[in-house]
Design a protein around this motif. Structure first.
Motif, PDB file in Angstrom:
ATOM      1  N   MET A   1      46.481 107.660  53.242  1.00 46.99           N
ATOM      2  CA  MET A   1      47.111 106.479  52.653  1.00 46.99           C
ATOM      3  C   MET A   1      48.457 106.237  53.325  1.00 46.99           C
ATOM      4  O   MET A   1      49.250 107.159  53.457  1.00 46.99           O
ATOM      5  N   ARG A   2      48.686 105.028  53.757  1.00 45.66           N
ATOM      6  CA  ARG A   2      49.918 104.707  54.481  1.00 45.66           C
ATOM      7  C   ARG A   2      50.836 103.850  53.622  1.00 45.66           C
ATOM      8  O   ARG A   2      50.370 102.950  52.920  1.00 45.66           O
ATOM      9  N   ALA A   3      52.144 104.137  53.677  1.00 48.62           N
ATOM     10  CA  ALA A   3      53.123 103.400  52.874  1.00 48.62           C
ATOM     11  C   ALA A   3      54.239 102.866  53.749  1.00 48.62           C
ATOM     12  O   ALA A   3      54.648 103.502  54.734  1.00 48.62           O
ATOM     13  N   LEU A   4      54.743 101.695  53.377  1.00 47.03           N
ATOM     14  CA  LEU A   4      55.937 101.128  53.990  1.00 47.03           C
ATOM     15  C   LEU A   4      57.039 101.161  52.947  1.00 47.03           C
ATOM     16  O   LEU A   4      56.883 100.635  51.844  1.00 47.03           O
ATOM     17  N   VAL A   5      58.160 101.782  53.299  1.00 51.83           N
ATOM     18  CA  VAL A   5      59.305 101.891  52.400  1.00 51.83           C
ATOM     19  C   VAL A   5      60.494 101.202  53.058  1.00 51.83           C
ATOM     20  O   VAL A   5      60.822 101.489  54.220  1.00 51.83           O
ATOM     21  N   ILE A   6      61.136 100.289  52.324  1.00 50.83           N
ATOM     22  CA  ILE A   6      62.304  99.588  52.857  1.00 50.83           C
ATOM     23  C   ILE A   6      63.483  99.832  51.929  1.00 50.83           C
ATOM     24  O   ILE A   6      63.405  99.564  50.723  1.00 50.83           O
ATOM     25  N   SER A   7      64.561 100.328  52.477  1.00 51.62           N
ATOM     26  CA  SER A   7      65.738 100.685  51.677  1.00 51.62           C
ATOM     27  C   SER A   7      66.518  99.450  51.254  1.00 51.62           C
ATOM     28  O   SER A   7      66.270  98.331  51.705  1.00 51.62           O
ATOM     29  N   GLY A   8      67.498  99.676  50.379  1.00 55.25           N
ATOM     30  CA  GLY A   8      68.427  98.617  50.024  1.00 55.25           C
ATOM     31  C   GLY A   8      69.418  98.388  51.159  1.00 55.25           C
ATOM     32  O   GLY A   8      69.556  99.204  52.058  1.00 55.25           O
ATOM     33  N   GLY A   9      70.115  97.253  51.074  1.00 54.54           N
ATOM     34  CA  GLY A   9      71.087  96.974  52.131  1.00 54.54           C
ATOM     35  C   GLY A   9      71.571  95.542  52.163  1.00 54.54           C
ATOM     36  O   GLY A   9      72.159  95.114  53.159  1.00 54.54           O
ATOM     37  N   GLY A  10      71.345  94.772  51.103  1.00 54.71           N
ATOM     38  CA  GLY A  10      71.881  93.417  51.038  1.00 54.71           C
ATOM     39  C   GLY A  10      71.458  92.546  52.203  1.00 54.71           C
ATOM     40  O   GLY A  10      70.281  92.474  52.558  1.00 54.71           O
ATOM     41  N   SER A  11      72.423  91.911  52.834  1.00 58.55           N
ATOM     42  CA  SER A  11      72.132  90.999  53.944  1.00 58.55           C
ATOM     43  C   SER A  11      71.482  91.700  55.131  1.00 58.55           C
ATOM     44  O   SER A  11      70.795  91.067  55.942  1.00 58.55           O
ATOM     45  N   THR A  39      67.232  94.710  48.555  1.00 54.69           N
ATOM     46  CA  THR A  39      66.750  93.736  49.547  1.00 54.69           C
ATOM     47  C   THR A  39      65.336  94.069  50.024  1.00 54.69           C
ATOM     48  O   THR A  39      64.560  93.184  50.361  1.00 54.69           O
ATOM     49  N   GLY A  40      64.983  95.342  50.008  1.00 53.11           N
ATOM     50  CA  GLY A  40      63.622  95.742  50.384  1.00 53.11           C
ATOM     51  C   GLY A  40      62.578  95.172  49.441  1.00 53.11           C
ATOM     52  O   GLY A  40      61.467  94.825  49.865  1.00 53.11           O
ATOM     53  N   SER A  41      62.936  95.029  48.167  1.00 54.73           N
ATOM     54  CA  SER A  41      61.991  94.483  47.192  1.00 54.73           C
ATOM     55  C   SER A  41      61.720  93.005  47.447  1.00 54.73           C
ATOM     56  O   SER A  41      60.667  92.484  47.060  1.00 54.73           O
ATOM     57  N   THR A 134      62.021  99.074  42.906  1.00 53.33           N
ATOM     58  CA  THR A 134      62.850 100.098  42.277  1.00 53.33           C
ATOM     59  C   THR A 134      63.962  99.463  41.449  1.00 53.33           C
ATOM     60  O   THR A 134      64.648  98.560  41.926  1.00 53.33           O
ATOM     61  N   VAL A 135      64.147  99.923  40.229  1.00 56.79           N
ATOM     62  CA  VAL A 135      65.241  99.449  39.377  1.00 56.79           C
ATOM     63  C   VAL A 135      65.941 100.650  38.746  1.00 56.79           C
ATOM     64  O   VAL A 135      65.372 101.734  38.627  1.00 56.79           O
ATOM     65  N   SER A 136      67.190 100.426  38.336  1.00 55.49           N
ATOM     66  CA  SER A 136      67.967 101.483  37.679  1.00 55.49           C
ATOM     67  C   SER A 136      68.155 101.135  36.213  1.00 55.49           C
ATOM     68  O   SER A 136      68.718 100.088  35.878  1.00 55.49           O
ATOM     69  N   ASN A 137      67.661 102.008  35.335  1.00 53.45           N
ATOM     70  CA  ASN A 137      67.837 101.843  33.895  1.00 53.45           C
ATOM     71  C   ASN A 137      69.126 102.566  33.512  1.00 53.45           C
ATOM     72  O   ASN A 137      69.158 103.796  33.407  1.00 53.45           O
ATOM     73  N   TRP A 159      61.731  91.617  37.683  1.00 50.24           N
ATOM     74  CA  TRP A 159      61.977  92.982  38.170  1.00 50.24           C
ATOM     75  C   TRP A 159      62.459  92.973  39.618  1.00 50.24           C
ATOM     76  O   TRP A 159      63.330  93.765  39.987  1.00 50.24           O
ATOM     77  N   ILE A 160      61.905  92.085  40.438  1.00 54.52           N
ATOM     78  CA  ILE A 160      62.391  91.973  41.819  1.00 54.52           C
ATOM     79  C   ILE A 160      63.865  91.589  41.813  1.00 54.52           C
ATOM     80  O   ILE A 160      64.678  92.164  42.541  1.00 54.52           O
ATOM     81  N   TRP A 161      64.195  90.595  40.982  1.00 55.22           N
ATOM     82  CA  TRP A 161      65.588  90.140  40.882  1.00 55.22           C
ATOM     83  C   TRP A 161      66.504  91.267  40.411  1.00 55.22           C
ATOM     84  O   TRP A 161      67.575  91.492  40.988  1.00 55.22           O
ATOM     85  N   ILE A 162      66.075  91.987  39.389  1.00 61.25           N
ATOM     86  CA  ILE A 162      66.879  93.094  38.867  1.00 61.25           C
ATOM     87  C   ILE A 162      67.117  94.145  39.946  1.00 61.25           C
ATOM     88  O   ILE A 162      68.218  94.686  40.075  1.00 61.25           O
ATOM     89  N   SER A 163      66.086  94.424  40.734  1.00 66.11           N
ATOM     90  CA  SER A 163      66.216  95.420  41.798  1.00 66.11           C
ATOM     91  C   SER A 163      67.324  95.068  42.781  1.00 66.11           C
ATOM     92  O   SER A 163      67.913  95.952  43.411  1.00 66.11           O
TER      93      SER A 163
END
Length: 300
Positions: A1-11, A39-41, A134-137, A159-163
């Motif tokens: 199974m292959r996954a793509l993960v994109i970190s946060g980073g704004g602009s 931004t990855g979300s 990903t979101v932070s509670n 949820w995308i917006w919250i992320s």
């Protein structure tokens, strides 16, 4: 199974978009899991839909007004350096309204809804690919991962917006009795979650350099001090996420492929400049091409 993960980073997400476009359109990498923070979300749903050009048009045309309904800072250029100062009027207006943050990002929520249509959402939800943000509670002191499979259209858009809500500069959202904020406050690079969900190979796009190339300039005012403090904190979180991800991959015999930015793109990812982000998207695409040049040489 292959996954793509994109970190946060704004602009800086524009750079990640360029990398991901090359991986999906040129190398034809087919991912089962797409995980994004902040931004990855914003990117992952469109990448799963094979609509990189569509999200590219969004990333290369946004400005501050596209994101902020109430922008808490002003940008001043001096000697070629962008310095941010408090927008006292907007900050005071927010506090008078009873808001808990310096600024608000309701325009970003509208942009997300206008970009990812209900039809596209239904197509993704009915398909084999899983999209996770990903979101932070803050109330429960936990990181939560929201899968497209578990929500309806309106909820997943939220949820995308919250992320993406880089609190306290952007909106703090109360949902299900809990306060939520940017996923990067807990997990900047959700590699461990991808492995926990069964990924055996992960392509991780990290929106920072692999090693530190600069010392931050001294804070000019209280606002730049706060942004520097948050940047330091998120950088430490990101470093720990990567270490944990590497450890988890070693224990699960999984393959990790990292794509770091080769240079420092910006010291303030809250600044959204169309020309700059257009250049970053193209540089991300070229960087991925360079990283995979050996593979290109053996392709027919």
């Amino acid at each position: 199974m292959r996954a793509l993960v994109i970190s946060g980073g704004g602009s800086k997400g524009a750079f990640a978009g360029g990398v991901a476009q090359y991986l999906t359109e040129v190398l034809n990498r087919d991912y089962d899991l797409y995980l994004g923070t902040s931004t990855g979300s914003l990117l992952i749903s469109h990448l799963a839909l094979e609509k990189a050009e569509k999200i590219k048009r969004v990333y290369t045309s946004v400005n501050q007004s596209s994101i902020f309904s109430s922008r808490p800072f002003l940008i001043k250029k001096k000697h070629g350096y962008e310095n941010i100062t408090i927008n006292h009027f907007n900050v005071m207006k927010n506090f008078i309204r009873g808001r808990k943050t310096f600024g608000d990002s309701f325009n970003l929520k509208k942009l997300i809804a206008n970009t990812l249509t209900r039809e596209e959402f239904e197509k993704l939800k009915a398909g084999p690919k899983e999209i996770i943000v990903t979101v932070s509670n803050l109330s429960l002191n936990e990181v939560e991962y929201k899968s497209i499979n578990d929500y309806d259209y309106e909820s997943f858009i939220e949820w995308i917006w919250i992320s993406c809500n880089y609190t306290p500069f952007m909106s703090l959202v109360t949902k299900n009795g809990c306060e939520y904020a940017d996923g990067g406050l807990g997990s900047m690079v959700p590699i461990e979650e991808a492995l926990r969900r069964g990924a055996t190979e992960v392509d991780a796009i990290i929106l920072k350099t692999e090693v530190t190339y600069f010392n931050r300039l001294p804070s000019k005012n209280v606002f730049s001090l706060i942004t520097n403090l948050f940047a330091f904190m998120l950088d430490r979180i990101e470093t720990q996420n990567i270490k944990i991800g590497k450890f988890a991959a070693a224990n699960n015999n999984a393959i990790l492929n990292f794509y770091y930015t080769p240079t420092v793109l910006t010291t303030n990812s809250l600044i959204f400049d169309e020309k700059q982000m257009t250049a970053w998207w193209e540089s991300g695409y070229e960087f991925a091409k360079h990283q995979n040049k050996e593979l290109n040489q053996i392709e027919p």
